[in-house]
Design an enzyme around this catalytic site. Structure first.
Site, PDB file in Angstrom:
ATOM      1  N   GLU A 232      52.237  13.091  32.511  1.00  0.00           N
ATOM      2  CA  GLU A 232      50.981  13.025  31.582  1.00  0.00           C
ATOM      3  C   GLU A 232      51.042  13.258  30.168  1.00  0.00           C
ATOM      4  O   GLU A 232      50.748  14.153  29.461  1.00  0.00           O
ATOM      5  CB  GLU A 232      49.874  14.039  32.197  1.00  0.00           C
ATOM      6  CG  GLU A 232      49.383  13.850  33.469  1.00  0.00           C
ATOM      7  CD  GLU A 232      48.246  14.655  33.838  1.00  0.00           C
ATOM      8  OE1 GLU A 232      47.942  15.703  33.195  1.00  0.00           O
ATOM      9  OE2 GLU A 232      47.717  14.458  34.926  1.00  0.00           O
TER      10      GLU A 232
ATOM     11  N   GLU B 260      48.922  11.377  41.048  1.00  0.00           N
ATOM     12  CA  GLU B 260      48.154  12.410  41.199  1.00  0.00           C
ATOM     13  C   GLU B 260      46.701  11.986  41.413  1.00  0.00           C
ATOM     14  O   GLU B 260      46.100  11.113  40.680  1.00  0.00           O
ATOM     15  CB  GLU B 260      48.301  13.199  40.085  1.00  0.00           C
ATOM     16  CG  GLU B 260      49.195  14.381  39.815  1.00  0.00           C
ATOM     17  CD  GLU B 260      49.033  15.293  38.871  1.00  0.00           C
ATOM     18  OE1 GLU B 260      47.948  15.772  38.461  1.00  0.00           O
ATOM     19  OE2 GLU B 260      50.101  15.754  38.114  1.00  0.00           O
TER      20      GLU B 260
END
Length: 379
Positions: free
Chosen positions: A175, A287
């Site tokens: 991320e 995710e």
């Protein structure tokens, strides 16, 4: 009966689409450092107390009973490369051996695939308030920042150590966010170059900016950072074995912290899907998550069905199991609990493995299509 063009295209996608990786995140290797105002807390940390990677008995359950084939296993770069060493090719050998033991159990003992996850938000040197603390890797305006070259050296060394393990997948970083998208591209490319220069041929997953959100892939993120779609099609892998790494939560702000699912995956991923197809690229949703309620079960089911119906997606992993979550909830409201089998939520009730998993995840595991042998690749 005549079928319209859109129906024919959908049927063709369903015929040729194949999810070949399906599994779960194993979170815990990045634990024990969150301490606002106290950088350095939990470093290097105590294995089994501050952090841990997997419970081997849990891996057994997921592989033997649930028939999944993918585990995304988190670690912390400040533990792998202590601050006294700096980011690069010198590792904390104790931490690496603990991590390698987890990866080898998944891949060599159980025959599943392991996605290596430096859980650092493309930052290094202070994980005390992740995801926002630490210096952005490659930020030349920050004298404390590790360089893009060092990041490439880190990946060359890590790949060298797993070069002969065909069931490893290299996830460049978790991320990235609030940085120039050009720098995300540069760091990704440095990682790819390092991995390939080590002789590693396995699959690589490259993230975008904006927490690598699928819904925002074609949008400006942060404080005017260019869309990931403007740059991530410029990545060069001499082996052509790199896919895009995306995350997508289903709650109101895409954070995965709320118990109600309100963001529909199929429509929110539509622009990404078009971009992937236009650029002849594949993606893995590494995710996502949802809470223990019928609303989220439907949203998760819709999301996974959408991935299966579009041939640009080759895999997914839900967030999150892990050995030391206890009664805490890693996703989707305070009462959901983790996906670690046999645990409980904060109310003393069975956790998400007993609720979310059988209701929304298990029915979408394409057991017969999952890759069980050979080097990790695009399928």
């Amino acid at each position: 009966m005549k079928l319209g063009l859109s129906t024919c295209l959908l049927l063709a996608q369903q015929l040729y689409a194949k999810i070949i990786y399906a599994g779960v995140n194993e979170s815990g290797g990045e634990f024990g450092v969150f301490s606002p105002g106290n950088p350095g807390t939990g470093l290097p940390g105590r294995f089994g107390i501050d952090y841990a990677f997997i419970n081997k008995s849990t891996i057994d359950i997921f592989v033997d009973q649930e028939k999944i084939n993918l585990f995304r296993v988190t670690f912390l770069m400040e533990r792998m490369c202590p601050l006294s060493f700096g980011l690069g090719s010198r590792f904390n050998e104790t931490y690496f051996s603990e991590y390698a033991d987890a990866i080898n159990y998944i891949t060599l003992t159980k025959g599943a695939y392991a996605l290596i996850d430096p859980h650092n938000y493309m930052r290094y040197n202070d994980p005390s308030q992740q995801p926002f603390s630490g210096s952005v890797i490659g930020d030349t305006s920050d004298p404390k920042a590790a360089t893009t070259t060092q990041f490439g050296q880190f990946w060359k060394e890590l790949a060298r150590r797993f070069v002969n393990n065909e069931k490893v997948i290299f996830g460049i970083n978790n991320e990235p966010h609030d940085m120039t998208t050009q720098l995300v591209l540069a760091n990704n490319q440095a990682a790819i170059n390092g991995i390939r220069s080590a002789g590693a041929r396995q699959l690589i997953l490259a993230p975008g900016n904006g927490f690598t959100g699928g819904h925002s892939w074609t949008q400006t993120t942060g404080s005017g950072d260019a869309p990931s779609s403007d740059f991530m099609n410029q990545l060069v892998d001499p082996l052509g074995n790199t896919a895009i790494d995306v995350h997508e939560y289903l709650d109101i702000d895409f954070s995965g912290s709320h118990s109600e699912c309100t963001q529909p995956g199929p429509s929110n991923l539509a622009s990404l899907t078009t971009w992937l197809r236009d650029n002849n690229l594949k993606a893995v949703l590494s995710e996502f998550g949802g809470a223990n309620n019928a609303n989220c079960f439907t949203f998760i089911d819709d999301l996974l069905a959408y991935l299966a119906a579009n041939d640009v997606y080759i895999g997914w992993a839900i967030w999150a199991a892990g050995p030391i979550w206890g009664t805490a909830s890693p996703c989707c409201g305070p009462d959901t609990g983790s996906l670690e089998p046999g645990q409980f939520n904060d109310l003393g009730q069975p956790d998400a493995f007993t609720t979310v998993w059988p209701s929304a995840v298990r029915p979408n595991i394409p057991v017969q299509d999952l890759k069980r042998s050979g080097i990790s690749n695009l399928g």
